[in-house]
Design a protein around this motif. Structure first.
Motif, PDB file in Angstrom:
ATOM      1  N   PRO A 148      24.170   0.635   9.075  1.00 33.23           N
ATOM      2  CA  PRO A 148      24.298   1.951   8.820  1.00 33.23           C
ATOM      3  C   PRO A 148      25.668   2.117   8.660  1.00 33.23           C
ATOM      4  O   PRO A 148      26.633   1.502   9.204  1.00 33.23           O
ATOM      5  N   PRO A 149      25.866   3.351   7.909  1.00 34.88           N
ATOM      6  CA  PRO A 149      24.977   4.121   7.463  1.00 34.88           C
ATOM      7  C   PRO A 149      24.355   3.754   6.067  1.00 34.88           C
ATOM      8  O   PRO A 149      24.834   3.106   5.552  1.00 34.88           O
ATOM      9  N   VAL A 150      23.200   4.091   5.960  1.00 35.75           N
ATOM     10  CA  VAL A 150      22.152   3.615   5.026  1.00 35.75           C
ATOM     11  C   VAL A 150      21.470   4.992   4.443  1.00 35.75           C
ATOM     12  O   VAL A 150      20.769   5.503   5.049  1.00 35.75           O
ATOM     13  N   THR A 197       0.833  -1.307   0.158  1.00 34.63           N
ATOM     14  CA  THR A 197      -0.093  -0.024   0.129  1.00 34.63           C
ATOM     15  C   THR A 197       0.778   1.411   0.086  1.00 34.63           C
ATOM     16  O   THR A 197       0.294   2.275  -0.098  1.00 34.63           O
ATOM     17  N   HIS A 198       1.983   1.034  -0.132  1.00 34.32           N
ATOM     18  CA  HIS A 198       2.908   2.202   0.221  1.00 34.32           C
ATOM     19  C   HIS A 198       4.603   1.716  -0.193  1.00 34.32           C
ATOM     20  O   HIS A 198       4.557   0.166   0.021  1.00 34.32           O
ATOM     21  N   THR A 199       5.429   2.509  -0.315  1.00 33.52           N
ATOM     22  CA  THR A 199       6.779   1.919  -0.561  1.00 33.52           C
ATOM     23  C   THR A 199       7.606   1.899   0.816  1.00 33.52           C
ATOM     24  O   THR A 199       8.839   1.377   0.657  1.00 33.52           O
ATOM     25  N   SER A 200       6.951   2.107   1.769  1.00 32.54           N
ATOM     26  CA  SER A 200       7.671   2.085   3.203  1.00 32.54           C
ATOM     27  C   SER A 200       8.294   0.774   3.656  1.00 32.54           C
ATOM     28  O   SER A 200       9.378   0.622   4.363  1.00 32.54           O
ATOM     29  N   PRO A 201       7.507  -0.448   2.984  1.00 27.28           N
ATOM     30  CA  PRO A 201       8.174  -1.747   3.175  1.00 27.28           C
ATOM     31  C   PRO A 201       9.467  -2.041   2.882  1.00 27.28           C
ATOM     32  O   PRO A 201      10.480  -2.813   3.262  1.00 27.28           O
ATOM     33  N   VAL A 202       9.996  -1.026   1.625  1.00 27.34           N
ATOM     34  CA  VAL A 202      11.333  -1.204   1.097  1.00 27.34           C
ATOM     35  C   VAL A 202      12.379  -0.672   2.271  1.00 27.34           C
ATOM     36  O   VAL A 202      13.455  -1.079   2.210  1.00 27.34           O
ATOM     37  N   GLN A 203      11.983   0.379   2.950  1.00 26.89           N
ATOM     38  CA  GLN A 203      12.679   0.681   4.455  1.00 26.89           C
ATOM     39  C   GLN A 203      13.327  -0.508   4.874  1.00 26.89           C
ATOM     40  O   GLN A 203      14.364  -0.760   5.193  1.00 26.89           O
ATOM     41  N   ILE A 204      12.295  -1.259   5.329  1.00 28.47           N
ATOM     42  CA  ILE A 204      12.727  -2.472   6.088  1.00 28.47           C
ATOM     43  C   ILE A 204      13.581  -3.348   5.325  1.00 28.47           C
ATOM     44  O   ILE A 204      14.774  -3.782   5.816  1.00 28.47           O
ATOM     45  N   ARG A 205      13.343  -3.689   4.072  1.00 28.23           N
ATOM     46  CA  ARG A 205      13.927  -4.598   3.336  1.00 28.23           C
ATOM     47  C   ARG A 205      15.533  -3.986   3.078  1.00 28.23           C
ATOM     48  O   ARG A 205      16.552  -4.943   3.300  1.00 28.23           O
ATOM     49  N   GLY A 206      15.714  -2.651   2.965  1.00 30.12           N
ATOM     50  CA  GLY A 206      16.809  -2.049   2.790  1.00 30.12           C
ATOM     51  C   GLY A 206      17.644  -2.018   3.798  1.00 30.12           C
ATOM     52  O   GLY A 206      18.927  -2.206   3.909  1.00 30.12           O
ATOM     53  N   ILE A 230       7.766   7.700  -4.050  1.00 32.74           N
ATOM     54  CA  ILE A 230       9.073   7.582  -3.861  1.00 32.74           C
ATOM     55  C   ILE A 230       9.240   7.700  -2.275  1.00 32.74           C
ATOM     56  O   ILE A 230       8.916   8.502  -1.826  1.00 32.74           O
ATOM     57  N   GLU A 231       9.892   6.652  -1.817  1.00 29.14           N
ATOM     58  CA  GLU A 231      10.241   6.715  -0.237  1.00 29.14           C
ATOM     59  C   GLU A 231      11.794   6.851  -0.123  1.00 29.14           C
ATOM     60  O   GLU A 231      12.520   6.920  -0.955  1.00 29.14           O
ATOM     61  N   GLY A 232      12.018   7.753   1.065  1.00 32.78           N
ATOM     62  CA  GLY A 232      13.390   8.150   1.226  1.00 32.78           C
ATOM     63  C   GLY A 232      13.751   7.735   2.738  1.00 32.78           C
ATOM     64  O   GLY A 232      12.966   7.688   3.515  1.00 32.78           O
ATOM     65  N   LEU A 233      15.157   7.329   2.960  1.00 31.32           N
ATOM     66  CA  LEU A 233      15.510   6.749   4.280  1.00 31.32           C
ATOM     67  C   LEU A 233      17.009   7.130   4.415  1.00 31.32           C
ATOM     68  O   LEU A 233      17.752   6.712   3.356  1.00 31.32           O
ATOM     69  N   TYR A 234      17.105   7.787   5.359  1.00 33.32           N
ATOM     70  CA  TYR A 234      18.814   8.094   5.712  1.00 33.32           C
ATOM     71  C   TYR A 234      19.028   7.575   7.234  1.00 33.32           C
ATOM     72  O   TYR A 234      18.314   8.369   8.140  1.00 33.32           O
ATOM     73  N   VAL A 235      19.829   6.709   7.335  1.00 34.25           N
ATOM     74  CA  VAL A 235      20.016   6.169   8.877  1.00 34.25           C
ATOM     75  C   VAL A 235      21.634   6.293   9.203  1.00 34.25           C
ATOM     76  O   VAL A 235      22.311   5.811   8.231  1.00 34.25           O
TER      77      VAL A 235
END
Ligand code: DAH
Length: 353
Positions: free
Chosen positions: A197-199, A182-191, A224-229
């Motif tokens: 980290p850093p990711v 339903t959103h691209t947020s699960p790619v955060q989890i897989r990524g 488009i999802e974005g993530l920076y950890v």
């Protein structure tokens, strides 16, 4: 009598010569040939005079007739060769291809406006140092919801909002059913699970919601999802990154406005508005006279999300954001109905070529 006949043959030969010279085509030449040399032609006609001749006159007429025939034949052959050469030359000339002419431009088609927006936005984040990550469109509930701290009773997990792959989701015994993401947020989890980290990545892709179709809802759309950890990633980093993105995408004069919001996977969370690039913030139809348009959701990654992927929330922090590409393309081009993107009417699509 014989002399008259021979004289007549000479006249014929002269007539034939001028008829041959006058024949402008091989077809006209064929006519001339029949007229003079055919079985009932003018030369054959003269031969009929044979009957009235004496025995020693006959060969003389025969020889004269033969010579006339050969002369006419030779003239016709020469003329035919010349005419054929002319016809060839004319045909070659007509069919001439000027290879130095510039080619005619052909319509090659164009990228779909959603693809254009997706590529433009992806390019900008690539410049800002983000990698590109992809995930499956058929997801499980754990990646799409549980790992993202979405509670079991959240309305998004209802069949009313989510497409379940199993036809009878309500009686499915497993607690990790397959769904369309339903959103691209699960790619955060897989990524995050794939690396330490850093990711830093963005994840573009299709998402699916069981929404009723109207001018602003469609069951398939693009995010488009974005993530920076990393260690010490702060809300200031989130603001700086998004402001850099907005100015590269919308222009150097735009500003951002962060409004407190709620998402299960971020704390704190913010909805982000960009100052209206159409009117410059003074108010127009696109921004509904407010000067601002909402473009994305964002926040600091929730500690429970880090725990779900085995990261220690005391060691790392991060920000995340997500945006809908159709909405961004609609605002950019002043399109007021999301359905236009999926009808693929060539008259609509051509405008973005
Ligand atoms: N997943 C959200 C949606 O589909 C968008 C979103 C909001 C993504 C906040 C994020 C975020 O990563 O931090 O509406």
């Amino acid at each position: 009598m014989i002399n008259q006949a021979i004289q007549q043959l000479r006249v014929l030969a002269e007539e034939a010569a001028s008829a041959i010279a006058a024949a402008g085509t091989t077809a006209a030449l064929d006519d001339v040939q029949i007229r003079y040399l055919g079985r009932k032609g003018a030369v054959a006609e003269q031969m009929k005079l044979m009957k009235g001749l004496t025995a020693d006159e006959r060969p003389r007429l025969g020889q004269a007739a033969n010579e006339t025939k050969l002369a006419i034949e030779a003239a016709i052959d020469a003329r035919r060769t010349a005419l054929l050469a002319d016809e060839d030359a004319r045909k070659l000339d007509q069919d001439r291809v000027d290879v130095t002419l510039p080619g005619r431009p052909r319509w090659l088609g164009a990228k779909h406006p959603v693809t254009q927006a997706l590529e433009d936005i992806t390019d900008i984040f690539r410049q800002l140092g983000f990698a590109i990550e992809e995930g499956p469109e058929i997801e499980d509930e754990w990646h799409c919801f549980d790992a993202l701290n979405v509670p079991a009773d959240h309305p998004a997990r209802d069949a009313q909002d989510t497409f379940f792959i199993s036809s009878t989701p309500d009686v499915d015994a497993s607690n990790n059913r397959m769904i369309l993401r339903t959103h691209t947020s699960p790619v955060q989890i897989r990524g995050m699970k794939n690396r330490t980290p850093p990711v830093r990545f963005i994840a573009p892709g299709r998402v699916y919601r069981n929404d009723k179709i109207d001018a602003s809802h469609y069951p398939i759309f693009t995010q488009i999802e974005g993530l920076y950890v990393d260690k010490n990633v702060s809300f200031a980093d989130l603001k700086g990154t998004l402001l850099a993105f907005a100015r590269l995408y919308y222009g150097p004069n735009v500003n951002l406005r962060f409004r407190p919001s709620y998402f299960p996977f971020t704390e704190p969370s913010a909805e982000v508005d960009v100052s209206c690039s159409v009117c410059g913030g003074s108010g127009c139809r696109v921004c509904k006279q407010t000067g601002w348009v909402e473009v994305l959701g964002s926040g600091m990654v929730h500690p429970n999300v880090f725990r779900a992927v085995g990261y220690n929330p005391d060691e790392v922090t991060g920000f995340a954001f997500g945006m809908g590409i159709e909405r961004i393309a609609m605002l950019k081009h002043g399109i007021d109905d999301i359905r236009l993107f999926y009808e693929n009417d060539i008259r609509f699509l051509e405008q973005f070529a």
